[in-house]
Write a protein that holds these residues in place. Structure first.
Motif, PDB file in Angstrom:
ATOM      1  N   LEU B 287       0.838  -1.193   0.000  1.00 27.95           N
ATOM      2  CA  LEU B 287       0.000   0.000   0.000  1.00 27.95           C
ATOM      3  C   LEU B 287       0.875   1.245   0.000  1.00 27.95           C
ATOM      4  CD1 LEU B 287      -2.923   1.165   0.301  1.00 27.95           C
ATOM      5  CD2 LEU B 287      -2.453   1.282   2.739  1.00 27.95           C
ATOM      6  N   PHE B 290       2.358   1.800  -3.331  1.00 27.87           N
ATOM      7  CA  PHE B 290       1.326   2.308  -4.239  1.00 27.87           C
ATOM      8  C   PHE B 290       1.078   3.789  -3.965  1.00 27.87           C
ATOM      9  CE2 PHE B 290      -3.142   3.317  -5.017  1.00 27.87           C
ATOM     10  CZ  PHE B 290      -3.183   3.134  -6.388  1.00 27.87           C
ATOM     11  N   MET B 291       0.958   4.144  -2.687  1.00 33.15           N
ATOM     12  CA  MET B 291       0.684   5.527  -2.336  1.00 33.15           C
ATOM     13  C   MET B 291       1.821   6.442  -2.782  1.00 33.15           C
ATOM     14  SD  MET B 291      -1.182   4.869   1.298  1.00 33.15           S
ATOM     15  CE  MET B 291      -0.429   6.165   2.171  1.00 33.15           C
ATOM     16  N   SER B 294       2.131   6.062  -7.113  1.00 37.13           N
ATOM     17  CA  SER B 294       1.033   6.147  -8.065  1.00 37.13           C
ATOM     18  C   SER B 294       0.643   7.581  -8.360  1.00 37.13           C
ATOM     19  CB  SER B 294      -0.172   5.414  -7.521  1.00 37.13           C
ATOM     20  OG  SER B 294      -0.623   6.085  -6.368  1.00 37.13           O
ATOM     21  N   GLY B 295       1.063   8.516  -7.517  1.00 35.05           N
ATOM     22  CA  GLY B 295       0.628   9.892  -7.734  1.00 35.05           C
ATOM     23  C   GLY B 295      -0.768  10.150  -7.197  1.00 35.05           C
ATOM     24  N   VAL B 296      -1.303   9.215  -6.356  1.00 35.04           N
ATOM     25  CA  VAL B 296      -2.622   9.428  -5.767  1.00 35.04           C
ATOM     26  C   VAL B 296      -2.562  10.584  -4.762  1.00 35.04           C
ATOM     27  CG1 VAL B 296      -4.247   8.419  -4.111  1.00 35.04           C
ATOM     28  CG2 VAL B 296      -3.590   7.144  -6.120  1.00 35.04           C
ATOM     29  N   PHE B 297      -1.429  10.701  -4.105  1.00 30.72           N
ATOM     30  CA  PHE B 297      -1.278  11.763  -3.125  1.00 30.72           C
ATOM     31  C   PHE B 297      -0.366  12.859  -3.647  1.00 30.72           C
ATOM     32  CE2 PHE B 297      -2.455   8.186  -0.547  1.00 30.72           C
ATOM     33  CZ  PHE B 297      -3.396   8.750   0.284  1.00 30.72           C
ATOM     34  N   GLY B 309       0.762   2.434 -12.051  1.00 30.70           N
ATOM     35  CA  GLY B 309      -0.291   2.593 -11.043  1.00 30.70           C
ATOM     36  C   GLY B 309      -1.390   1.546 -11.109  1.00 30.70           C
ATOM     37  N   LEU B 313      -2.099  -1.384  -8.449  1.00 32.35           N
ATOM     38  CA  LEU B 313      -3.355  -1.442  -7.714  1.00 32.35           C
ATOM     39  C   LEU B 313      -3.987  -2.819  -7.864  1.00 32.35           C
ATOM     40  CD1 LEU B 313      -5.453   0.080  -6.036  1.00 32.35           C
ATOM     41  CD2 LEU B 313      -6.543   0.777  -8.145  1.00 32.35           C
ATOM     42  N   GLY B 317      -4.778  -5.352  -4.880  1.00 30.45           N
ATOM     43  CA  GLY B 317      -6.125  -5.880  -4.686  1.00 30.45           C
ATOM     44  C   GLY B 317      -6.109  -7.401  -4.612  1.00 30.45           C
ATOM     45  N   LEU B 320      -4.517  -8.536  -1.357  1.00 31.33           N
ATOM     46  CA  LEU B 320      -5.414  -8.353  -0.219  1.00 31.33           C
ATOM     47  C   LEU B 320      -6.449  -9.473  -0.154  1.00 31.33           C
ATOM     48  CD1 LEU B 320      -6.053  -4.492  -0.430  1.00 31.33           C
ATOM     49  CD2 LEU B 320      -5.200  -5.672   1.578  1.00 31.33           C
ATOM     50  N   LEU B 365      -3.949   4.952   9.321  1.00 28.66           N
ATOM     51  CA  LEU B 365      -4.458   4.547   8.009  1.00 28.66           C
ATOM     52  C   LEU B 365      -5.718   5.335   7.672  1.00 28.66           C
ATOM     53  CD1 LEU B 365      -4.133   2.592   5.622  1.00 28.66           C
ATOM     54  CD2 LEU B 365      -5.593   0.996   6.820  1.00 28.66           C
TER      55      LEU B 365
END
Lengths: 173, 659
Positions: B287, B290-291, B294-297, B309, B313, B317, B320, B365
């Protein structure tokens, strides 16, 4: 199979995956421009290698105009440049393309352009960053699509997408 | 070309290792396991070779490689050029693969003489993860892609932030070593679940496998904070930035797992829980990656919108879901008989410790992902700030500190309330005296979080010191050994235990430093003309002048400030640095460190006439002790990792039984 663990696991995991998938692809620094739908701010700026000539927004009236803010120190601008060249050549005579160089030196611009496939449209020097301030440029590159009447129809954050640009330009023609 | 080929060999080897590993697990075939081990070693060699090929391309400025043309520059010094291996997405994934290869190879050589049922499943799982990274390198994040023609003669150089401080050379690799290393305990936990076994030797090995990446992750987090402090110029070291949180999350669960894993080897309980924590730790590293990537944040850390990305993801997934199903299907095999522990016992201390760590993990989280939730649901942009995190982290941190004192003081099993009190009364008394002293001495007027933190820290430190030296005292008293002999024998027989207490001591030092540096920090913005002086706390600052320094890869504007203070006179020169092109200048603060506090100057601006400078001045107490605390933690972890005589002796019969 322990059903409790299974249920608890999915209750925790599903929302997390959903949220990540949902926010994925959204640009975190993307803020909608308040200028869309409003007349484009006027400017009159010196043209790179134009022997002192200037170009103003008013001169582009009558045809759709694409204004691209960029700089030689911006990585994405290098990626975007060939696409802009291709667009400018495709719509030559029908759409104005104007590059505005933000916080850059003329000699750097010349060197960069000659190593990136040359120019197909005028590059203006944003003296004192007045144009960038008027347009609210946040991060390079940024492009504005302005219709025949001088109204901003769309703002593109980051590198342009060729297909998307073609569609939007066709709408304005 | 060479790079591509090597990566493909790695990908094939990982695929081979996965298939043969799982097949060996299913059939119990020793031959297949040997094949899987060979595949795993090939993978390691290939990934490390691919990394070296890229380092070579960077060093010789081969701009025909796209990655080199993106991050290389003729003007950057060699060490920065090599560092640029991890300055951008593709290179950092390449390093990731190489580190993973090294870890898997280490696991293979460790597991060679330990053919227990869990091994093939563990190795297969590690190869599966390795294969995923090899695929990323071979296709979507391929750093060996040729540069577009014409090949550029020079490149822009790596991210300026990376060039600004030497700490940046060590911070990212330490984090990678921490993140990637969690693949090994993860594989081992999967091995336990699938085989339904978690023997004592395997548990001990699992702790060691967790401890190494934990050590690096701790270093990565602290060095990141140190770098932020020395480079970013806002006078702090931790800001609850999503990516900082991303590194803290697996650290919290790994710490919980390290403690939980001590119980099965004692009592056989909590096996399923320990394994769950290990799985969660690995998932949190994914995670975190990824965070970050990925440029999500929006963060100093994120690389811009990248192609990997969606793939990442998808992998996250699948991982998980697979972990949830695996846990649900197999956890009952690991759950154990046995009565719940007594209310006041060391076991309960461990349980409460785990509950606190997990609660803290959830809080962080939640705070980290909450902005994403709000944007997805309501389309609103917001950020969760420091107050939210501090509100939970401070009380939880103090509670954990308290347990650090209570837990080790309590005996295992079912102690009588009287014996528990006897163990606790002296440390408690000492803490109470410290608290009363600090209030009376005017350090802090009322009973604040800071005072409470210092009091609890004193208590934890007192217990830690007593427990760490207890075996020495017992040896001296009961065997009549001399201090030196007793200390050496206690150390060589109980280094894991001693290492654990040293880690505790280091954590106590860090927590106190964090509390004090937050509570008693003084800051002010000043503008000085050349020759002008200003008084700040116990110092007098005078702007002597400014300097303009041209270096090959940057230009620096320095403000030279003469400082007169109780410790003598010295000069500080905070600067603003510009790197090629017109990028915004990046400040480098200048810091004068003493044991009690830091004087920290951050240059904000230099007047257009060159005669004035805007400077943000901070007096940050206790900062040095953060780094000292970290050094103590690392030392403790290394002591605990030394092969112990007791451990070896215990491992032998268990291994034979397993065979």
């Amino acid at each position: 199979m322990n059903k409790k663990v299974l249920a608890a696991g999915f209750v925790l995991v599903a929302p997390l995956v959903w949220v990540l998938a949902e926010s994925f692809g959204a640009d975190p620094s993307h803020i909608p421009s308040p200028l869309v739908g409003k007349p484009a701010p006027a400017f009159s700026l010196p043209v790179l290698d134009g022997n002192g000539a200037t170009l103003s927004l008013a001169e582009t009236r009558g045809k759709p105009t694409v204004i691209n803010f960029w700089a030689t120190w911006c990585d994405t601008c290098g990626y975007e440049h060939p696409l802009l060249l291709r667009l400018a050549r495709t719509y030559e005579g029908r759409v104005h393309f104007v590059g505005i160089a933000y916080l850059d030196k003329e000699e750097n611009l010349r060197k960069w352009l000659s190593s990136h496939g040359g120019q197909a449209f005028p590059t203006l020097i944003d003296v004192g960053t007045s144009a960038a301030v008027a347009y609210g440029v946040g991060r390079l590159p940024e492009s504005y699509l302005i219709d025949k009447q001088g109204v901003i129809q769309h703002k593109v954050f980051g590198a342009i997408d060729y297909g998307d640009m073609v569609r939007r330009i066709e709408e304005m023609l | 070309m060479v790079g591509d080929a090597v990566v493909l060999v790695g990908l094939a080897a990982a695929a081979g290792g996965t298939v043969t590993g799982f097949a060996a697990g299913a059939t119990g075939s020793l031959d297949l396991l040997r094949h899987a081990q060979r595949f795993a070693r090939t993978y390691a060699v290939a990934m490390i070779a691919a990394c070296l090929v890229m380092v070579y391309a960077l060093a010789v400025h081969d701009f025909s490689v796209k990655y080199v043309s993106k991050v290389g520059s003729l003007s950057t010094p060699l060490h920065i050029t090599i560092v640029s291996l991890w300055s951008s997405l593709e290179g950092s994934i390449l390093l990731w693969g190489a580190v993973l290869g090294a870890y898997i190879a280490a696991f293979v050589s460790w597991s060679r003489d330990r053919d227990v049922e869990e091994t093939p499943w563990a190795l297969g799982t590690m190869c599966l993860v390795g294969g995923f990274f090899a695929y990323l390198i071979a296709h979507p994040a391929n750093p060996f892609t040729p540069a577009p023609v014409p090949v550029p003669g020079d490149g822009p150089g790596p991210n300026p932030l990376l060039q600004n401080h030497l700490l940046m050379i060590v911070h990212p690799p330490s984090l990678y070593l921490g993140y990637v290393g969690m693949v090994v305990p993860f594989g081992m936990a999967v091995g336990s679940l699938v085989s339904g076994k978690l023997g004592p030797a395997w548990t001990r090995a699992l702790r060691t496998a967790l401890m190494w990446p934990w050590l690096f992750l701790t270093a990565g987090i602290v060095l990141g904070g140190w770098w932020a402090y020395e480079v970013l110029g806002w006078g702090g070291y931790w800001a609850w930035d999503p990516v900082e949180n991303a590194s803290l999350l697996p650290w919290l669960t790994a710490t919980a797992a390290l403690h939980a894993a001590m119980l099965p080897s004692r009592r056989g309980s909590l096996k399923g829980w320990t394994v769950t924590l290990v799985l969660v730790t690995f998932l949190l590293t994914l995670l975190g990656t990824f965070m970050t990537r990925s440029g999500v944040f929006n963060s100093v850390h994120s690389f811009t919108q990248s192609a990997i990305g969606p793939i990442f993801l998808g992998f996250l997934g699948v991982a998980l879901v697979a972990c949830v199903i695996l846990l649900a299907a197999r956890i009952d095999l690991l759950s154990t008989e046995g009565d719940p522990p007594a209310l006041v016992s060391r076991e309960t201390g461990f349980l409460v410790n785990n509950v606190l760590f997990v609660a803290l993990t959830f809080t962080v989280l939640l705070g980290t992902t909450f902005p994403l939730v709000m944007e997805a649901v309501k389309g609103v942009k917001l950020s969760v700030g420091e107050p939210y995190f501090n509100q939970v982290a401070i009380p939880a941190g103090i509670a954990i500190l308290f347990l650090m004192g209570v837990g080790p003081a309590l005996p295992w099993g079912e102690p009588s309330p009287g014996s528990a009190w006897r163990e606790l009364r002296w440390p408690l008394a000492l803490a109470a005296v410290a608290g009363a002293g600090s209030i009376a001495g005017g350090v802090d007027r009322a009973l604040s979080w800071t005072t409470l933190c210092v009091v609890v820290a004193m208590f934890a430190m007192a217990v830690t010191a007593r427990e760490a030296t207890r075996p020495v005292r017992v040896r001296m008293r009961e065997n009549g050994e001399a201090l030196g002999t007793a200390a050496w024998r206690a150390f060589s027989r109980g280094n894991r235990r001693l290492g654990g207490y040293v880690v505790h001591a280091g954590i106590v030092v860090i927590v106190v430093a964090v509390a004090v540096s937050h509570a008693f920090r003084v800051e002010r913005e000043i503008t000085l003309s050349t020759g002008q002086s200003v008084a700040f706390e116990e110092y007098t600052l005078t702007l002597v002048g400014r300097d303009h320094v041209e270096e090959p890869h940057r230009t620096r504007e320095l403000a030279r400030v003469a400082v007169a203070g109780p410790g003598g006179d010295f000069e500080l020169a905070p600067s603003l640095n510009r790197y090629g092109g017109g990028m915004n200048p990046i400040g480098t603060p200048d810091v004068h460190s003493t044991a009690s506090h830091d004087l920290y100057l951050s240059l904000l601006s230099i007047g257009t006439d060159g005669n004035t400078a805007g400077i943000h001045v901070y007096r940050n107490p206790g900062i040095l002790w953060l780094w000292v605390g970290w050094a103590i933690v690392s030392l403790g972890a290394l002591v605990a990792l030394l092969p112990s005589r007791a451990g070896k002796a215990a491992a032998r019969p268990a291994e034979q039984a397993a065979k």
